[in-house]
Design a protein around this motif. Structure first.
Motif, short mmCIF file in Angstrom:
data_model
loop_
_atom_site.label_atom_id
_atom_site.label_comp_id
_atom_site.label_asym_id
_atom_site.label_seq_id
_atom_site.Cartn_x
_atom_site.Cartn_y
_atom_site.Cartn_z
N PRO A 163 0.79 -1.23 0.00
CA PRO A 163 0.00 0.00 0.00
C PRO A 163 0.82 1.27 0.00
CG PRO A 163 -0.04 -1.03 2.17
CD PRO A 163 0.63 -1.99 1.25
N GLY A 164 2.15 1.18 0.24
CA GLY A 164 2.97 2.38 0.25
C GLY A 164 2.85 3.14 1.55
N GLY A 165 3.53 4.28 1.60
CA GLY A 165 3.46 5.12 2.78
C GLY A 165 4.16 4.56 3.99
N ILE A 166 5.23 3.78 3.80
CA ILE A 166 5.97 3.20 4.93
C ILE A 166 6.74 4.31 5.64
CG2 ILE A 166 7.77 1.57 5.60
CD1 ILE A 166 7.03 -0.09 3.13
N THR A 167 6.66 4.31 6.98
CA THR A 167 7.35 5.30 7.79
C THR A 167 8.73 4.78 8.18
OG1 THR A 167 5.27 6.09 8.71
CG2 THR A 167 7.28 6.66 9.91
N PRO A 168 9.80 5.54 7.91
CA PRO A 168 11.13 5.09 8.32
C PRO A 168 11.23 4.99 9.84
CG PRO A 168 11.27 6.89 6.73
CD PRO A 168 9.84 6.82 7.18
N GLY A 169 12.06 4.07 10.32
CA GLY A 169 12.22 3.89 11.75
C GLY A 169 13.26 2.85 12.07
N PRO A 170 13.28 2.34 13.31
CA PRO A 170 14.39 1.48 13.77
C PRO A 170 14.17 -0.02 13.67
CG PRO A 170 13.10 2.19 15.64
CD PRO A 170 12.43 2.77 14.43
N VAL A 171 13.04 -0.49 13.12
CA VAL A 171 12.72 -1.92 13.10
C VAL A 171 12.85 -2.47 11.68
CG1 VAL A 171 10.94 -3.66 13.49
CG2 VAL A 171 11.19 -1.76 15.09
N ALA A 172 13.53 -3.60 11.54
CA ALA A 172 13.61 -4.31 10.26
C ALA A 172 12.74 -5.55 10.34
CB ALA A 172 15.05 -4.69 9.94
N ILE A 173 12.02 -5.83 9.26
CA ILE A 173 11.16 -7.01 9.18
C ILE A 173 11.60 -7.88 8.01
CG2 ILE A 173 8.82 -7.88 8.84
CD1 ILE A 173 7.75 -5.37 10.14
N ILE A 174 11.79 -9.17 8.29
CA ILE A 174 12.03 -10.17 7.24
C ILE A 174 10.87 -11.15 7.30
CG2 ILE A 174 13.57 -11.97 6.38
CD1 ILE A 174 15.85 -10.62 7.94
N THR A 175 10.18 -11.34 6.20
CA THR A 175 9.00 -12.20 6.22
C THR A 175 9.00 -13.19 5.07
OG1 THR A 175 6.57 -12.25 6.06
CG2 THR A 175 7.69 -10.38 5.04
N ALA A 195 13.84 -1.51 7.31
CA ALA A 195 13.80 -2.40 6.14
C ALA A 195 12.60 -3.32 6.27
CB ALA A 195 15.09 -3.22 6.03
N LEU A 196 12.08 -3.74 5.14
CA LEU A 196 11.02 -4.75 5.07
C LEU A 196 11.32 -5.60 3.85
CD1 LEU A 196 8.30 -6.01 5.90
CD2 LEU A 196 7.16 -4.25 4.55
N VAL A 197 11.65 -6.89 4.09
CA VAL A 197 12.10 -7.75 3.00
C VAL A 197 11.25 -9.01 2.95
CG1 VAL A 197 14.08 -8.86 1.89
CG2 VAL A 197 14.44 -6.92 3.45
N SER A 198 10.74 -9.30 1.79
CA SER A 198 10.01 -10.54 1.55
C SER A 198 10.97 -11.55 0.95
CB SER A 198 8.84 -10.25 0.59
OG SER A 198 8.20 -11.43 0.19
N VAL A 199 11.06 -12.76 1.55
CA VAL A 199 12.02 -13.76 1.06
C VAL A 199 11.35 -14.87 0.26
CG1 VAL A 199 13.77 -13.32 2.80
CG2 VAL A 199 11.97 -14.99 3.26
N GLY A 200 10.03 -15.05 0.42
CA GLY A 200 9.31 -16.03 -0.39
C GLY A 200 9.89 -17.42 -0.34
N ASN A 201 10.25 -17.94 -1.51
CA ASN A 201 10.74 -19.32 -1.60
C ASN A 201 12.19 -19.49 -1.18
OD1 ASN A 201 8.21 -19.64 -2.70
ND2 ASN A 201 8.91 -20.26 -4.73
N LYS A 202 12.90 -18.39 -0.97
CA LYS A 202 14.30 -18.43 -0.53
C LYS A 202 15.15 -19.31 -1.43
CE LYS A 202 13.26 -19.44 3.84
NZ LYS A 202 13.36 -19.63 5.31
#
Length: 703
Positions: A145-157, A179-186
């Protein structure tokens, strides 16, 4: 750093860019542009033209200059062709959004993509992902959806849908992302690769991971063990139940490992495992914005006795130590405590306390260095000016936030709910539930203990690996996937394990002589490469007290084995010394499908078979970790000595655990090794390995 060009690209191409707002290729370009990305934006579409103010290239080879990242959002049937074009162009990283590969059974195409990329020196993120966000380069290369707010937490999903939902969740929870990273099938890049970048990233103060299945788990464990010494990592793992595990495998093409192994390895690595998405967000939001406490003891300040007792119970549950020096507590709060209050911890200001009473009490804790964290509780009362409370907590938190950990828990009606909502939006650690508040403090203390713990020095245990390999190769050359008793006994000897004395008897006369030489009572065990599970085939007899019993048992064992496995080649009967009674335990090690070499310890009998009271760790381990495994058991008190019994030789247990953990790590052809039972005696008297079972992987050429 290898991953820097993925998180901080100077130029990004979008293969499959579109002018249609309903297409993923359009949304990715739109998010890149709107996020304020400072590098070159390079849409690729066969029709050329312009997309969102940027020139669209008909083909990748029309682009001048280097391309650090290529986002691929085209049908699966065309992805290989695009990967080849990226390789020719010299692209460094591929972000493959396209689905339709291993998660639907097409593993071969996915492998071809990775091989092709590797041949050209490219790394692959995905496929089957929603993209990547990086605050380091103000880059939102997702179709979220966009509009991600910068900050101190990284997410890997690992879940794309859940990851997109997390974008909205971070907004409602006031969690800014580094950061927000999608790894999917890796297929190529996995969590360990990404963590190596995030560990060094100063923007990232905490990491949240959602995992469905593990690949190269031993590497992930080593990486996490390093990261958690610098910053907290919280994980959510699906596939906890058997049905959930099956669902995870079908969803991602990954195999979810046994949950108890995953849980143990995460704890060993210093990772905090959350039970839910909400708990995970609660922890990372707090951990990313709160200083570590300077000591172990916390203080509860409350205006309600009942809620103070609840907080005390929660502190016990989440392993938060409460400060209990009553003289210091009285001194600290004597000037701020109403006459009707109590300075015992929980410090009870009572229901008649005012906002000013709260402010003075909390300031007193802030000034007292012997109190290291604060749990501030409030129950709405008729005498309290709730309208002032929001401002009070803002002011208190502003004074605390860089100096000492604090959490607030508020309980009341509509106005309190409004205050909760307002303060959460401002990043104040305020909760509507006492247990949720204390759980955040508990997570912080777990992080502190991890960072203060000495480095886990596994060391190199001196094992005669070459000689052990020789024993294993003898079995493999014979086409076997297990060692016979004499071979296992030789490995035990090489490991320095103390086993009962044994003699191989080839006939009845030899069995009688062997029993006499060993000394009664004795046991006998069949030796045959065709009989792995001796007890099931009636191939074991115990507590034989004299020659007559040996004769009868010898004939009964042979008769039973031939009845169960008629074609079995029986090499003989092993006559074995019966060991003195002690506490029976089990030490095992195996090659786990997710984490590679792991080691296990438990008490024998019903404790392991029925109660599943066992401890796991990734191998190899040092002696400190081995002793920790022993103390993890619910049945640990039995080893400390109960009802007048002496403490057992826990150090001797740890020595066996360490040796097996190093053996399974250094001899990867061993599939499974188990000492069962390992009989433990009183402290200083050691252990006896009654039975050693070693399974090895299929020899080459044997299916």
């Amino acid at each position: 750093m290898e991953m820097r060009s993925l998180f901080e690209p100077r130029a990004i191409a979008v293969i499959g860019a579109s002018t249609n707002p309903k297409k993923i290729g359009y949304r990715v370009v739109e998010n890149i542009v709107r996020s304020g990305y400072r590098g070159r934006v390079l849409p690729v579409n066969p029709k050329g033209g312009e997309i969102l103010g940027h020139r669209a290239y008909a083909a990748l080879d029309e682009i001048e200059g280097e391309v650090d990242v290529a986002v691929i959002a085209i049908p699966a049937s065309r992805v290989l062709e695009a990967v080849e074009a990226c390789g020719v162009k010299g692209v460094k990283n591929l972000v493959i959004i396209t689905s339709g590969f291993s998660e639907v059974g097409d593993l071969e195409t996915e492998r071809r993509i990775v091989r092709l990329a590797s041949d050209h020196g490219m790394r692959v993120l995905g496929p089957n992902i929603f993209g990547i966000y990086s605050a380091a380069s103000s880059l939102d290369a997702t179709f979220g959806p966009g509009g991600i707010t910068p900050g101190p937490v990284a997410i890997i999903t690992q879940s794309g849908a859940l990851g997109i939902a997390m974008i909205g969740k971070t907004a409602t929870e006031s969690v800014g992302l580094s950061a927000l990273v999608s790894v999917g099938n890796k297929a190529d890049i996995d969590e360990a690769d990404l963590l190596e970048y995030l560990e060094a990233d100063d923007r990232t103060r905490a990491v949240l991971m959602y995992i469905e299945g593990i690949k190269e788990g031993d590497r992930l464990q080593r990486t996490l063990a390093g990261v958690t010494r610098r910053k907290p990592v919280v994980v959510i793992k699906s596939g906890r139940s058997k049905r959930g595990s099956m669902a995870a495998a079908s969803h991602t093409g990954s195999l979810a490992g046994a949950d108890e192994v995953f849980d143990a390895v995460m704890r060993q690595s210093g990772v905090l495992r959350a039970e839910s998405v909400q708990e995970a967000f609660t922890w990372v939001r707090y951990l990313a914005s709160t200083p570590l406490p300077s000591g172990d003891e916390a203080v509860i300040v409350t205006n309600g006795g009942g809620i103070g007792v609840m907080a005390t119970d929660a502190c016990e549950k989440y392993d938060v130590t409460l400060y209990d020096d009553q003289a210091v507590l009285t001194e600290t709060f004597s000037n701020v405590m109403p006459d009707f209050g109590s300075s015992k911890n929980p410090v009870d200001l009572t229901g008649q306390a005012t906002a000013d009473d709260y402010a003075r009490a909390l300031d007193a804790v802030l000034a007292e260095d012997r109190m290291h964290a604060v749990i501030a509780l409030y129950c709405e009362t008729a005498l309290f000016d709730t309208g002032r409370f929001g401002g009070l907590l803002r002011d208190v938190y502003a004074r605390y936030r860089e100096r000492k950990p604090i959490v607030f828990s508020l309980f009341g009606g509509g106005r309190i709910e409004e205050v909760l909502h307002e303060l959460r939006g401002e990043g104040v650690p305020v909760f509507g539930d006492v247990y949720e508040a204390v759980s955040a403090i508990g997570a912080l203390y777990r992080v502190r203990r991890r960072m203060r713990r000495r480095t886990d020095v596994r060391g190199d245990v001196d094992l005669p690996i070459e000689e052990i390999h020789g024993v294993l190769e003898g079995a493999r050359a014979d086409g076997r996937t297990f060692l016979l008793s004499p071979e296992a006994a030789r490995v035990a000897e090489l490991l320095g394990l103390t086993m009962p004395r044994s003699i191989l008897a080839r006939n009845l006369d030899e069995a009688v002589r062997a029993a006499s030489e060993i000394g009664y009572p004795v046991a006998m065990k069949v030796v045959s490469k065709d009989i792995v599970h001796k007890s099931d085939a009636g191939g074991v007899a115990l507590d034989l007290e004299n020659e007559d019993e040996v004769v009868d048992a010898y004939q009964a064992v042979l008769r039973s084995c031939r009845a169960h496995v008629p074609d079995a080649v029986i090499n003989g009967i092993e006559m074995v010394e019966m060991v003195l009674p002690g506490v029976e335990t089990i030490v095992g090690a195996k090659q786990d499908p997710s984490f590679g070499p792991i080691v296990m310890f438990g008490l024998g009998g019903i404790y392991v078979e029925v109660m599943k009271d066992v401890a796991f760790r990734a191998a190899p381990v040092d002696r400190s970790t081995a002793r920790e495994m022993v103390s993890d058991l619910q049945s640990y008190p039995l080893l400390l000595g109960v009802r007048g019994e002496a403490r057992k030789d826990i150090d001797a247990i740890a020595e066996v655990v360490v040796k097996l953990s190093h053996l399974i790590d250094r001899c990867r052809e061993i599939a499974d090794i188990e000492v069962n039972p390992l009989v433990v005696y009183e402290r200083g008297e050691g252990t006896r390995a009654v039975d050693l079972r070693i399974l090895i992987k299929h020899p080459k050429g044997v299916s």
